[in-house]
Design a protein around this motif. Structure first.
Motif, mmCIF file in Angstrom:
data_model
loop_
_atom_site.group_PDB
_atom_site.id
_atom_site.type_symbol
_atom_site.label_atom_id
_atom_site.label_comp_id
_atom_site.label_asym_id
_atom_site.label_seq_id
_atom_site.Cartn_x
_atom_site.Cartn_y
_atom_site.Cartn_z
ATOM 1 N N THR A 224 12.775 34.317 -11.538
ATOM 2 C CA THR A 224 11.740 33.507 -10.929
ATOM 3 C C THR A 224 10.598 34.546 -10.954
ATOM 4 O O THR A 224 10.964 35.686 -10.616
ATOM 5 C CB THR A 224 11.967 32.861 -9.708
ATOM 6 O OG1 THR A 224 12.363 33.892 -8.778
ATOM 7 C CG2 THR A 224 13.165 31.987 -9.905
ATOM 8 N N TRP A 225 9.298 33.893 -10.939
ATOM 9 C CA TRP A 225 8.162 34.819 -10.666
ATOM 10 C C TRP A 225 7.905 35.125 -9.198
ATOM 11 O O TRP A 225 7.735 36.141 -8.754
ATOM 12 C CB TRP A 225 6.847 34.269 -11.219
ATOM 13 C CG TRP A 225 5.596 35.176 -11.117
ATOM 14 C CD1 TRP A 225 4.704 34.846 -10.121
ATOM 15 C CD2 TRP A 225 5.429 36.053 -11.793
ATOM 16 N NE1 TRP A 225 3.678 35.968 -10.210
ATOM 17 C CE2 TRP A 225 4.082 36.615 -11.183
ATOM 18 C CE3 TRP A 225 5.800 36.716 -12.913
ATOM 19 C CZ2 TRP A 225 3.447 37.758 -12.000
ATOM 20 C CZ3 TRP A 225 5.211 37.777 -13.510
ATOM 21 C CH2 TRP A 225 3.985 38.283 -13.099
ATOM 22 N N ASN A 272 14.186 31.543 -15.637
ATOM 23 C CA ASN A 272 14.672 30.228 -15.428
ATOM 24 C C ASN A 272 13.265 29.261 -16.040
ATOM 25 O O ASN A 272 12.213 29.700 -16.015
ATOM 26 C CB ASN A 272 14.561 29.902 -13.745
ATOM 27 C CG ASN A 272 15.021 28.723 -13.297
ATOM 28 O OD1 ASN A 272 16.238 28.502 -13.676
ATOM 29 N ND2 ASN A 272 14.389 27.841 -12.534
ATOM 30 N N ASN A 273 13.646 27.896 -16.154
ATOM 31 C CA ASN A 273 12.825 27.089 -16.491
ATOM 32 C C ASN A 273 11.508 26.892 -15.753
ATOM 33 O O ASN A 273 10.595 26.273 -16.137
ATOM 34 C CB ASN A 273 13.349 25.518 -16.821
ATOM 35 C CG ASN A 273 13.960 25.070 -15.606
ATOM 36 O OD1 ASN A 273 13.298 24.551 -14.944
ATOM 37 N ND2 ASN A 273 15.420 25.179 -15.614
ATOM 38 N N THR A 274 11.466 27.219 -14.475
ATOM 39 C CA THR A 274 10.179 27.258 -13.448
ATOM 40 C C THR A 274 9.379 28.361 -13.733
ATOM 41 O O THR A 274 8.233 28.517 -13.024
ATOM 42 C CB THR A 274 10.826 27.088 -12.255
ATOM 43 O OG1 THR A 274 11.641 28.083 -11.867
ATOM 44 C CG2 THR A 274 11.658 25.860 -11.987
ATOM 45 N N ASN A 275 9.889 29.404 -14.228
ATOM 46 C CA ASN A 275 8.951 30.638 -14.393
ATOM 47 C C ASN A 275 7.871 30.494 -15.210
ATOM 48 O O ASN A 275 7.867 30.238 -16.391
ATOM 49 C CB ASN A 275 9.842 31.773 -14.922
ATOM 50 C CG ASN A 275 9.411 33.045 -14.509
ATOM 51 O OD1 ASN A 275 8.222 33.120 -14.472
ATOM 52 N ND2 ASN A 275 10.209 33.960 -14.394
ATOM 53 N N PRO A 276 6.592 30.752 -14.667
ATOM 54 C CA PRO A 276 5.437 30.507 -15.609
ATOM 55 C C PRO A 276 5.241 31.687 -16.729
ATOM 56 O O PRO A 276 4.658 31.439 -17.400
ATOM 57 C CB PRO A 276 4.228 30.679 -14.591
ATOM 58 C CG PRO A 276 4.994 31.761 -13.458
ATOM 59 C CD PRO A 276 6.343 31.227 -13.374
ATOM 60 N N ILE A 277 6.123 32.638 -16.603
ATOM 61 C CA ILE A 277 6.026 33.528 -17.977
ATOM 62 C C ILE A 277 6.611 32.921 -19.224
ATOM 63 O O ILE A 277 6.243 33.620 -20.018
ATOM 64 C CB ILE A 277 6.914 34.838 -17.704
ATOM 65 C CG1 ILE A 277 8.381 34.510 -17.620
ATOM 66 C CG2 ILE A 277 6.231 35.576 -16.275
ATOM 67 C CD1 ILE A 277 9.247 35.858 -17.375
ATOM 68 N N ALA A 283 -1.382 33.663 -17.085
ATOM 69 C CA ALA A 283 -1.841 34.941 -16.501
ATOM 70 C C ALA A 283 -0.614 35.933 -16.213
ATOM 71 O O ALA A 283 -0.737 37.014 -16.138
ATOM 72 C CB ALA A 283 -2.720 34.531 -15.009
ATOM 73 N N GLU A 284 0.573 35.310 -15.714
ATOM 74 C CA GLU A 284 1.612 35.921 -15.401
ATOM 75 C C GLU A 284 2.233 36.734 -16.901
ATOM 76 O O GLU A 284 2.520 37.982 -16.637
ATOM 77 C CB GLU A 284 2.719 35.112 -14.523
ATOM 78 C CG GLU A 284 2.537 34.499 -13.368
ATOM 79 C CD GLU A 284 1.739 33.269 -13.517
ATOM 80 O OE1 GLU A 284 1.325 32.877 -12.590
ATOM 81 O OE2 GLU A 284 1.148 32.941 -14.692
ATOM 82 N N GLU A 290 0.364 43.718 -19.767
ATOM 83 C CA GLU A 290 -0.474 45.052 -19.228
ATOM 84 C C GLU A 290 0.603 46.214 -18.868
ATOM 85 O O GLU A 290 0.175 47.275 -19.032
ATOM 86 C CB GLU A 290 -1.354 44.512 -18.114
ATOM 87 C CG GLU A 290 -2.397 43.664 -18.789
ATOM 88 C CD GLU A 290 -3.287 43.256 -17.563
ATOM 89 O OE1 GLU A 290 -3.054 43.601 -16.386
ATOM 90 O OE2 GLU A 290 -4.346 42.446 -17.707
ATOM 91 N N LEU A 291 1.572 45.756 -18.317
ATOM 92 C CA LEU A 291 2.491 46.748 -17.719
ATOM 93 C C LEU A 291 3.575 47.178 -18.762
ATOM 94 O O LEU A 291 4.524 47.879 -18.278
ATOM 95 C CB LEU A 291 3.314 46.019 -16.413
ATOM 96 C CG LEU A 291 2.240 45.854 -15.176
ATOM 97 C CD1 LEU A 291 3.254 44.858 -13.927
ATOM 98 C CD2 LEU A 291 1.834 46.802 -14.687
ATOM 99 N N ASP A 292 3.599 46.623 -19.877
ATOM 100 C CA ASP A 292 4.459 46.889 -20.790
ATOM 101 C C ASP A 292 5.896 46.598 -20.496
ATOM 102 O O ASP A 292 6.669 47.403 -20.873
ATOM 103 C CB ASP A 292 4.409 48.342 -21.314
ATOM 104 C CG ASP A 292 5.031 48.745 -22.445
ATOM 105 O OD1 ASP A 292 4.903 47.743 -23.356
ATOM 106 O OD2 ASP A 292 5.601 49.870 -22.858
#
Length: 304
Positions: A224-225, A272-277, A283-284, A290-292
């Motif tokens: 999760t984020w 997980n299916n809820t994670n915005p990535i 943006a996530e 950006e952090l590689d």
């Protein structure tokens, strides 16, 4: 040494069969079809022919179909999966054993004694397999020593105990001990290169710093984020940490820790299916780029 990520999602995969969250809807509608994922598992080989399956997810049949390196290549009844290593006794990591019951020979399984007990009692898959192909269980140590599975030449494993609870059906549920859940340091003994794999990681204890700092590739929990994500998105009752997963964002989160490990290749698994990535336009996801820090995908190859 070759590592193939077979499944990069958390339990239920993406999209999950009964989830109508925004991202699952988008995946079904077509916008995020490229992000579809099966449940968490990897395969490792030292020679590109004999493969160690690490965790046997409920999606193992589809994962074998999707990865030709695992297709039968010998006799009529054969498999390039030479052995199996289990990191715990969670449903998401062991149910696939039932799909492999047509094996001509007993399944060679490496797991801790705690996991083996769970799979003979609370979730007795090993007892069920006695009526089909059977199994040959070898115990994984939890004292920091290593093993080299004879079936998979060129692969060395060091099990690393993690802080976590056993599954709800385990007789050990309320009395956690080392061996209920492990991470794996996966090493190429020919050149010393190493990967650390921990799809379920709720706490980074002091004892993990050594193993993570020695790894050339880190593949860790990206479930999760945020800690309250499940409650906000799908009405879950537990936080990520309560479920045994360290959230990515926030103080003490996985991003903070991975940012202190710039020398290693850093890859998030068990998403997980809820994670915005899961949305490449989010943006996530941009922040991770950006952090590689990489977001794993089904079929990703890693060479050590």
């Amino acid at each position: 040494m070759h590592i193939r990520i077979l499944g990069s999602a958390a339990g239920g995969g993406f999209p999950q069969w009964n989830c109508n969250s925004p991202r699952c809807r988008e995946a079904r509608a077509g916008r995020l079809t490229g992000e579809r994922r099966t449940q968490s598992s990897i395969a490792v080989s030292g020679n590109g022919r004999d493969w160690l399956l690490i965790n046997a997810s409920p999606d193992i049949r589809q994962q074998i179909i999707d990865n030709p390196v695992l297709h039968p290549s010998g006799e009529v009844r054969s498999s390039n999966i030479a052995a199996i290593a289990l990191m715990d006794s969670q449903i998401d990591h062991v149910t696939g054993l039932l799909m492999l019951r047509e094996s001509r020979d007993p399944l060679p399984i490496y797991c801790t004694s705690r996991t083996e007990e769970d799979l003979r009692t609370g979730f007795p898959i090993l007892e069920i397999l006695k009526h089909y192909c059977g199994s040959r269980v070898a115990s994984l140590p939890v004292d920091g020593s290593s093993v080299q599975p004879a079936e998979v030449p060129g692969v060395r494993l060091t099990p690393v105990p993690l802080t976590s609870k056993a599954p709800p059906y385990s007789p050990h549920r309320e009395s956690p001990e080392p061996g209920d859940n492990i991470g794996l340091l996966i090493e190429n003994p020919d050149n010393g290169r190493r990967a650390f794999y921990a799809p379920g990681l709720g706490e980074i204890g002091e004892h993990l710093h050594r193993w993570l700092s020695e790894a050339d590739v880190i593949m860790v929990d990206g479930t999760t984020w945020t800690d309250d994500e499940m409650a906000r998105v799908v009405g879950g009752r537990k936080t990520a940490r309560e479920m045994g997963h360290l959230p990515l964002d926030g103080p003490g989160g996985m991003i903070e820790y991975l940012s202190a490990c710039p020398a290693a290749r850093r890859i998030l698994v068990h998403i997980n299916n809820t994670n915005p990535i899961l949305d490449p336009a989010s943006a996530e996801r941009a922040r991770l780029q950006e952090l590689d820090i990489e977001v794993s995908r089904d079929g990703m190859d890693i060479e050590l």
